[in-house]
Design a protein around this motif. Structure first.
Motif, PDB file in Angstrom:
ATOM      1  N   ASP A 197      -3.135   3.996  -1.468  1.00 36.08           N
ATOM      2  CA  ASP A 197      -4.085   3.888  -0.353  1.00 36.08           C
ATOM      3  C   ASP A 197      -3.907   5.097   0.567  1.00 36.08           C
ATOM      4  OD1 ASP A 197      -5.408   3.309   2.048  1.00 36.08           O
ATOM      5  OD2 ASP A 197      -5.039   1.163   1.878  1.00 36.08           O
ATOM      6  N   GLU A 240       3.784   0.387   2.810  1.00 34.16           N
ATOM      7  CA  GLU A 240       3.892  -0.730   3.735  1.00 34.16           C
ATOM      8  C   GLU A 240       3.346  -2.003   3.106  1.00 34.16           C
ATOM      9  OE1 GLU A 240       1.901   0.623   7.220  1.00 34.16           O
ATOM     10  OE2 GLU A 240      -0.048  -0.156   6.599  1.00 34.16           O
ATOM     11  N   ASP A 275      -5.984   0.921  10.818  1.00 34.09           N
ATOM     12  CA  ASP A 275      -6.167  -0.531  10.718  1.00 34.09           C
ATOM     13  C   ASP A 275      -6.354  -1.174  12.088  1.00 34.09           C
ATOM     14  OD1 ASP A 275      -6.010  -0.453   8.018  1.00 34.09           O
ATOM     15  OD2 ASP A 275      -3.946  -1.166   7.872  1.00 34.09           O
ATOM     16  N   ARG A 281       2.574   5.689   8.126  1.00 36.19           N
ATOM     17  CA  ARG A 281       3.848   5.319   8.752  1.00 36.19           C
ATOM     18  C   ARG A 281       4.091   6.230   9.953  1.00 36.19           C
ATOM     19  NH1 ARG A 281       4.846   0.752   8.322  1.00 36.19           N
ATOM     20  NH2 ARG A 281       7.052   1.016   8.781  1.00 36.19           N
ATOM     21  N   GLY A 309       7.559  -1.818   6.052  1.00 36.93           N
ATOM     22  CA  GLY A 309       7.213  -0.615   5.318  1.00 36.93           C
ATOM     23  C   GLY A 309       8.357   0.379   5.315  1.00 36.93           C
ATOM     24  N   ARG A 360       0.852  -1.197   0.000  1.00 35.88           N
ATOM     25  CA  ARG A 360       0.000   0.000   0.000  1.00 35.88           C
ATOM     26  C   ARG A 360       0.888   1.248   0.000  1.00 35.88           C
ATOM     27  NH1 ARG A 360      -3.742   0.684   4.254  1.00 35.88           N
ATOM     28  NH2 ARG A 360      -2.184  -0.040   5.732  1.00 35.88           N
ATOM     29  N   SER A 402       0.433  -5.495   8.811  1.00 32.65           N
ATOM     30  CA  SER A 402       1.715  -5.054   8.260  1.00 32.65           C
ATOM     31  C   SER A 402       2.879  -5.909   8.753  1.00 32.65           C
ATOM     32  CB  SER A 402       1.953  -3.592   8.655  1.00 32.65           C
ATOM     33  OG  SER A 402       3.234  -3.174   8.242  1.00 32.65           O
ATOM     34  N   VAL A 404      -2.418   5.069   4.464  1.00 30.50           N
ATOM     35  CA  VAL A 404      -1.038   4.741   4.843  1.00 30.50           C
ATOM     36  C   VAL A 404      -0.330   6.010   5.319  1.00 30.50           C
ATOM     37  CG1 VAL A 404       1.181   3.822   4.062  1.00 30.50           C
ATOM     38  CG2 VAL A 404      -0.950   2.867   3.161  1.00 30.50           C
ATOM     39  N   GLU A 459       1.181  -5.179   3.585  1.00 27.68           N
ATOM     40  CA  GLU A 459       0.130  -5.730   4.442  1.00 27.68           C
ATOM     41  C   GLU A 459      -0.205  -7.142   3.983  1.00 27.68           C
ATOM     42  OE1 GLU A 459      -4.392  -4.954   4.380  1.00 27.68           O
ATOM     43  OE2 GLU A 459      -3.640  -3.607   5.939  1.00 27.68           O
ATOM     44  N   ASN A 492       1.236   5.674  -0.212  1.00 24.75           N
ATOM     45  CA  ASN A 492       0.664   7.009  -0.056  1.00 24.75           C
ATOM     46  C   ASN A 492       1.808   8.023  -0.139  1.00 24.75           C
ATOM     47  OD1 ASN A 492      -1.294   8.953   0.283  1.00 24.75           O
ATOM     48  ND2 ASN A 492      -1.578   8.613   2.468  1.00 24.75           N
ATOM     49  N   ASP A 514      -2.338   6.608  11.333  1.00 24.91           N
ATOM     50  CA  ASP A 514      -1.573   5.370  11.181  1.00 24.91           C
ATOM     51  C   ASP A 514      -2.205   4.211  11.946  1.00 24.91           C
ATOM     52  OD1 ASP A 514       0.571   3.995  10.068  1.00 24.91           O
ATOM     53  OD2 ASP A 514       1.796   4.247  11.863  1.00 24.91           O
TER      54      ASP A 514
END
Length: 473
Positions: free
Chosen positions: A275, A291, A201, A280, A313, A168, A310, A278, A293, A170, A198
């Motif tokens: 995505d 990252e 998820d 981090r 990343g 993913r 994850s 994302v 996933e 960004n 972050d």
């Protein structure tokens, strides 16, 4: 030892773990496959020490912006503070800056090793864990970022995880535009917002909303202070992470350029996709972030089905090396969490390594003949066969064989006085013996059959053992 002497209870410190031969072999096999992909892409290994000066690591620490929090630190004899590295990127920045005049640019390297976090340990959260990184320092364009994403996908494929992952992607510049639209101006508040996003998820939209506002209390009662945004400000951020298209900016252009490279190289959205959620968690990222996933379901501690999540990343960190040099030094890279990835491969049956075979064990039937047994061991070793002489105190044959079993030994060598007089040896195939044991239930029958045992001439030792090991595979 006197009765009053207090025994020390053997305890593993919280947040750390021991590793057994089987686990080490499995991780070693996994790392070999990752290295092969890195080297195919033209990356070379480099190794940095566990300790760095604390100022070298700087303020870019996980979950905190205080320079000496989250790390294990000590003072050198000249009163300079040193800290155990918390990742492999900050040491690379120091290494590159120190060797700047002699290194090729761009500089492409990979590194493997343990990192340390002085944080509250929990399920799957360790204070010492292994990372495996790859970085390109000195390449400014999105091509270098796209290459990282493609290499991450190739690593997952090499490990047998096709169809079970997605990379993913960004861009922090896009996120900066969202923060500006939300009226988030202070660096501290920006960082808190990014860390909240972050956690999407992990905690879902409602959990992120709490972290964007006053804060969130977890199940243990621990409270995490939030970013302090108003409902209107939080709505701008939540709209973005839920998929509302952002306004055009430099970050959007970079993502479009990367997407064109993915398309040209044949990496579809099932492998690499843009995505907006994302982020981090580290502060030093300045551009694209990405990252890996894993998308298959596992059960959490409560028995609920959740996505594995994850296993690694990274992103672009153009400001990190510039802390050491006045000119801008662009850089991008990613890090794989080795232990977490190994656990994922174990769950999917792709770990690819079993308990390693133990040594051939030469039993000691007569203590006054140890020189003869040692000679046998030396012959086997010189022939490239892993071997050892039994060094325990027991003379009991059964206990010595039990020891060899515990060592996962494939073969034991037996020479008692009778064999010595005849110039022969007994070879006991422990693998065949275990298989035969399943079919023989009577102990007397077992002793009479002596499954997996045969005799050879003394001079046939090496050739017979080699042949047997070859047959065992």
């Amino acid at each position: 030892m006197t009765e009053k002497t207090k025994l020390i209870t053997p305890r593993l410190p919280r947040g750390f773990e021991d590793r057994t031969p089987g686990e080490i072999a499995a991780v070693g096999a996994m790392i070999s496959k990752i290295k092969a992909v890195y080297e195919k892409y033209g990356f070379d290994p480099v190794e940095t020490p566990l300790f760095e000066y604390t100022e070298t690591l700087g303020k870019f620490l996980p979950d905190t912006d205080r320079p000496n929090a989250g790390v294990f630190s000590l003072q050198d004899d000249d009163e300079q503070w040193m800290s155990l590295r918390y990742d492999l990127t900050a040491p690379l920045a120091r290494f590159f800056a120190e060797k700047f005049e002699t290194l090729p640019k761009p500089y492409r390297s990979y590194r493997q090793g343990y990192v340390f976090r002085n944080e509250k340990p929990g399920p799957g959260r360790f204070r010492q864990f292994m990372q495996f990184d790859a970085d390109t320092v000195g390449a400014p364009g999105p091509e270098a970022d796209a290459e990282m994403c493609m290499m991450m996908a190739d690593v997952m494929d090499a490990l047998g995880l096709q169809g079970k992952y997605v990379v993913r992607v960004n861009n922090r510049k896009v996120l900066d535009g969202v923060l500006e639209a939300a009226g988030v101006t202070s660096d501290e508040q920006k960082l808190t917002v990014l860390r909240a996003v972050d956690k999407l998820d992990k905690f879902g939209p409602e959990g992120v909303k709490l972290l964007l506002g006053a804060g969130r209390k977890d199940e243990s009662g621990d409270f995490t202070k939030g970013a302090g945004l108003s409902d209107a400000q939080a709505a701008v951020v939540l709209d973005y992470v839920s998929g509302k298209p952002p306004a055009d900016n430099e970050g959007v252009a970079e993502l479009n350029a990367m997407q064109a490279l993915f398309d040209a190289a044949g990496y579809g959205a099932e492998k690499i996709k843009i995505d907006p959620s994302v982020v981090r968690g580290l502060e030093y990222y300045t551009g694209p972030v990405f990252e890996i996933e894993l998308t298959f379901k596992v059960q959490n501690e409560k028995g609920q089905d959740v996505v594995f999540g994850s296993v690694g990343g990274g992103g672009r960190y153009d400001g990190l090396v510039s802390r050491f040099r006045r000119e801008p030094v662009p850089a991008t890279g990613f890090s794989i969490g080795v232990s977490r990835l190994a656990n994922a491969l174990k769950l999917t049956g792709n770990l690819g390594a079993t308990e390693p075979a133990g040594p051939v064990v030469v039993l000691v039937m007569d203590k006054d003949q140890t020189a003869r047994y040692q000679a046998m061991v030396s012959e086997l070793r010189q022939a490239g066969i892993r071997a050892e002489m039994f060094l325990g105190s027991t003379k009991n044959f059964g206990k010595q064989v039990a020891y060899a079993d515990k060592r996962n030994s494939p073969v034991v060598i037996i020479e008692g006085s009778q064999e010595r007089e005849q110039g022969i040896l007994q070879i006991k195939d422990l693998i065949a013996g275990k298989e035969a044991a399943q079919a023989i239930s009577d102990n007397a029958e077992w002793k009479a059959a002596r499954p997996g045992q045969f005799e050879i001439r003394r001079e046939e030792l090496v050739s017979a053992v080699k042949k047997l090991l070859s047959e065992q595979g």
